[in-house]
Design a protein around this motif. Sequence first.
Motif, PDB file in Angstrom:
ATOM      1  N   MET A  57      -4.534 -16.180 -18.398  1.00  0.00           N
ATOM      2  CA  MET A  57      -3.794 -15.841 -16.559  1.00  0.00           C
ATOM      3  C   MET A  57      -3.775 -14.632 -16.304  1.00  0.00           C
ATOM      4  O   MET A  57      -3.439 -13.575 -16.386  1.00  0.00           O
ATOM      5  CB  MET A  57      -2.220 -16.748 -17.351  1.00  0.00           C
ATOM      6  CG  MET A  57      -1.610 -16.677 -16.020  1.00  0.00           C
ATOM      7  SD  MET A  57      -2.147 -18.655 -15.584  1.00  0.00           S
ATOM      8  CE  MET A  57      -1.889 -19.386 -17.044  1.00  0.00           C
ATOM      9  N   ILE A  58      -3.639 -14.802 -14.922  1.00  0.00           N
ATOM     10  CA  ILE A  58      -3.323 -14.076 -13.637  1.00  0.00           C
ATOM     11  C   ILE A  58      -2.073 -14.121 -13.379  1.00  0.00           C
ATOM     12  O   ILE A  58      -1.445 -15.009 -13.398  1.00  0.00           O
ATOM     13  CB  ILE A  58      -4.715 -14.047 -12.847  1.00  0.00           C
ATOM     14  CG1 ILE A  58      -5.810 -13.539 -13.169  1.00  0.00           C
ATOM     15  CG2 ILE A  58      -3.845 -12.696 -12.195  1.00  0.00           C
ATOM     16  CD1 ILE A  58      -7.122 -14.286 -12.519  1.00  0.00           C
ATOM     17  N   ARG A  59      -1.504 -13.039 -14.131  1.00  0.00           N
ATOM     18  CA  ARG A  59       0.276 -13.151 -13.484  1.00  0.00           C
ATOM     19  C   ARG A  59      -0.001 -11.859 -12.123  1.00  0.00           C
ATOM     20  O   ARG A  59      -0.226 -11.290 -11.800  1.00  0.00           O
ATOM     21  CB  ARG A  59       1.249 -12.151 -14.543  1.00  0.00           C
ATOM     22  CG  ARG A  59       0.415 -13.237 -15.773  1.00  0.00           C
ATOM     23  CD  ARG A  59       1.179 -12.252 -16.755  1.00  0.00           C
ATOM     24  NE  ARG A  59       2.501 -12.341 -17.129  1.00  0.00           N
ATOM     25  CZ  ARG A  59       3.395 -11.147 -16.748  1.00  0.00           C
ATOM     26  NH1 ARG A  59       3.167 -10.312 -16.263  1.00  0.00           N
ATOM     27  NH2 ARG A  59       4.824 -12.066 -16.901  1.00  0.00           N
ATOM     28  N   VAL A  60       1.492 -13.072 -11.233  1.00  0.00           N
ATOM     29  CA  VAL A  60       0.579 -12.329  -9.881  1.00  0.00           C
ATOM     30  C   VAL A  60       2.780 -12.011  -8.858  1.00  0.00           C
ATOM     31  O   VAL A  60       3.365 -13.817  -9.508  1.00  0.00           O
ATOM     32  CB  VAL A  60       0.432 -13.394  -8.918  1.00  0.00           C
ATOM     33  CG1 VAL A  60       0.203 -12.475  -7.127  1.00  0.00           C
ATOM     34  CG2 VAL A  60      -1.445 -13.234  -9.181  1.00  0.00           C
ATOM     35  N   LEU A  61       2.650 -10.824  -8.691  1.00  0.00           N
ATOM     36  CA  LEU A  61       4.175 -10.770  -8.213  1.00  0.00           C
ATOM     37  C   LEU A  61       3.683 -10.666  -6.159  1.00  0.00           C
ATOM     38  O   LEU A  61       2.748  -9.924  -5.749  1.00  0.00           O
ATOM     39  CB  LEU A  61       4.304  -9.020  -9.047  1.00  0.00           C
ATOM     40  CG  LEU A  61       5.853  -8.871  -7.472  1.00  0.00           C
ATOM     41  CD1 LEU A  61       7.138  -9.796  -7.868  1.00  0.00           C
ATOM     42  CD2 LEU A  61       6.029  -7.680  -8.269  1.00  0.00           C
ATOM     43  N   LEU A  62       5.191 -11.590  -5.416  1.00  0.00           N
ATOM     44  CA  LEU A  62       4.534 -11.469  -4.349  1.00  0.00           C
ATOM     45  C   LEU A  62       5.612 -10.878  -3.323  1.00  0.00           C
ATOM     46  O   LEU A  62       7.001 -10.899  -3.897  1.00  0.00           O
ATOM     47  CB  LEU A  62       4.488 -13.513  -3.839  1.00  0.00           C
ATOM     48  CG  LEU A  62       3.517 -14.069  -3.986  1.00  0.00           C
ATOM     49  CD1 LEU A  62       3.745 -15.765  -3.785  1.00  0.00           C
ATOM     50  CD2 LEU A  62       2.576 -13.664  -3.480  1.00  0.00           C
ATOM     51  N   VAL A  63       5.331  -9.918  -2.631  1.00  0.00           N
ATOM     52  CA  VAL A  63       6.191  -9.020  -2.183  1.00  0.00           C
ATOM     53  C   VAL A  63       6.162  -8.745  -0.621  1.00  0.00           C
ATOM     54  O   VAL A  63       5.451  -8.604  -0.283  1.00  0.00           O
ATOM     55  CB  VAL A  63       6.384  -7.641  -2.634  1.00  0.00           C
ATOM     56  CG1 VAL A  63       7.176  -6.475  -2.494  1.00  0.00           C
ATOM     57  CG2 VAL A  63       6.122  -7.570  -4.313  1.00  0.00           C
ATOM     58  N   ASP A  64       7.203  -9.699  -0.003  1.00  0.00           N
ATOM     59  CA  ASP A  64       5.878 -10.129   1.204  1.00  0.00           C
ATOM     60  C   ASP A  64       7.804 -10.643   1.582  1.00  0.00           C
ATOM     61  O   ASP A  64       8.992 -11.498   1.477  1.00  0.00           O
ATOM     62  CB  ASP A  64       5.737 -11.082   1.533  1.00  0.00           C
ATOM     63  CG  ASP A  64       5.187 -10.700   3.108  1.00  0.00           C
ATOM     64  OD1 ASP A  64       6.145 -10.866   4.179  1.00  0.00           O
ATOM     65  OD2 ASP A  64       4.490 -10.688   3.387  1.00  0.00           O
ATOM     66  N   ASP A  65       8.299  -9.863   2.766  1.00  0.00           N
ATOM     67  CA  ASP A  65       9.780 -10.346   3.658  1.00  0.00           C
ATOM     68  C   ASP A  65      10.142 -11.216   4.915  1.00  0.00           C
ATOM     69  O   ASP A  65      10.810 -11.665   5.064  1.00  0.00           O
ATOM     70  CB  ASP A  65      10.268  -9.034   4.864  1.00  0.00           C
ATOM     71  CG  ASP A  65       9.604  -8.228   5.837  1.00  0.00           C
ATOM     72  OD1 ASP A  65       8.682  -8.883   5.089  1.00  0.00           O
ATOM     73  OD2 ASP A  65       9.864  -8.230   7.213  1.00  0.00           O
ATOM     74  N   GLN A  66       8.861 -12.340   4.908  1.00  0.00           N
ATOM     75  CA  GLN A  66       9.006 -13.474   5.294  1.00  0.00           C
ATOM     76  C   GLN A  66       8.817 -14.661   4.200  1.00  0.00           C
ATOM     77  O   GLN A  66       7.943 -15.267   3.661  1.00  0.00           O
ATOM     78  CB  GLN A  66       7.279 -13.539   6.261  1.00  0.00           C
ATOM     79  CG  GLN A  66       8.105 -12.281   7.382  1.00  0.00           C
ATOM     80  CD  GLN A  66       6.646 -12.730   8.790  1.00  0.00           C
ATOM     81  OE1 GLN A  66       6.302 -13.322   8.694  1.00  0.00           O
ATOM     82  NE2 GLN A  66       5.545 -11.050   8.425  1.00  0.00           N
ATOM     83  N   PRO A  67       9.821 -15.197   3.493  1.00  0.00           N
ATOM     84  CA  PRO A  67      10.035 -16.539   2.991  1.00  0.00           C
ATOM     85  C   PRO A  67       8.533 -17.563   2.677  1.00  0.00           C
ATOM     86  O   PRO A  67       8.386 -17.663   2.695  1.00  0.00           O
ATOM     87  CB  PRO A  67      11.342 -17.056   3.476  1.00  0.00           C
ATOM     88  CG  PRO A  67      11.977 -15.899   3.867  1.00  0.00           C
ATOM     89  CD  PRO A  67      11.097 -14.998   4.652  1.00  0.00           C
ATOM     90  N   LEU A  68       8.216 -17.769   4.791  1.00  0.00           N
ATOM     91  CA  LEU A  68       7.756 -18.641   5.079  1.00  0.00           C
ATOM     92  C   LEU A  68       6.035 -18.106   4.217  1.00  0.00           C
ATOM     93  O   LEU A  68       5.417 -18.972   3.544  1.00  0.00           O
ATOM     94  CB  LEU A  68       7.466 -19.205   6.357  1.00  0.00           C
ATOM     95  CG  LEU A  68       6.410 -20.339   6.700  1.00  0.00           C
ATOM     96  CD1 LEU A  68       7.138 -21.292   6.255  1.00  0.00           C
ATOM     97  CD2 LEU A  68       6.728 -20.114   7.839  1.00  0.00           C
ATOM     98  N   LEU A  69       5.806 -17.286   4.019  1.00  0.00           N
ATOM     99  CA  LEU A  69       4.555 -17.110   3.953  1.00  0.00           C
ATOM    100  C   LEU A  69       4.752 -17.062   2.205  1.00  0.00           C
ATOM    101  O   LEU A  69       3.476 -16.846   1.725  1.00  0.00           O
ATOM    102  CB  LEU A  69       3.942 -15.303   4.524  1.00  0.00           C
ATOM    103  CG  LEU A  69       3.504 -15.118   6.434  1.00  0.00           C
ATOM    104  CD1 LEU A  69       3.925 -13.793   5.881  1.00  0.00           C
ATOM    105  CD2 LEU A  69       2.471 -15.925   6.303  1.00  0.00           C
TER     106      LEU A  69
END
Length: 220
Positions: free
Chosen positions: A1-13
């Motif tokens: 399983m590839i575990r991903v962290l999302l870091v972006d200041d735009q909630p929609l993206l």
Amino acid sequence: MIRVLLVDDQPLLRSGFRALLDVEDDIEVVAEAADGKEGLALAKEHLPDIALIDIQMPVMGGIEATRRIAADPTLAQVHVVILTNYGLDEHVFHALRAGAAGFLVKDIVPEDFLHAIRVAARGDALLAPSITRKLINRYVTEPLHTGADTRLEGLTNRERETVALLAQGLSNDQIAERMVISPLTAKTHINRAMAKLHARDRAQLVVLAYESGLVAPRNR
């Protein structure tokens, strides 16, 4: 399983990226953050395989977050992929120098996005040969270090040659053809060079090759 962290200041993206990733059987989004400082804390908490980090955010930007992740030995398994709206620019080069494994433009098609996540999770840099050549042509005009550079002394001649060809934008197959070896042997040389130089990925090898003067820079 590839575990991903999302870091972006735009909630929609973030929601859009998460929607793409959540339907894949081999990918799991473990956390989301709205700025680099929060992303760094969540990286330490969750130890993801991939941190998708926007390059420009409030509080702490993507370059600084990348630099701190790369400098933390407890986060050695985390491969940072920079997200940008602008394609190849000076911010991307600074992010690669800070330790990013590569970058993605936010308007990437879903199929390519998912492929890129899997490529980065394997430890391969997200730098296609054409992108590497553009990076070299636009931003590397002279070595950053003058005089003798001892960082490459531990490499064999074949490893040095492989790194030099990689820095010129050649793929594994092209390196193998140039050196008259198999693609697997070329990959082995690159992996050994990464281990000896303590490089997180191929992107760092490219930067190091130019910083050390191993490869002669191109003029604009």
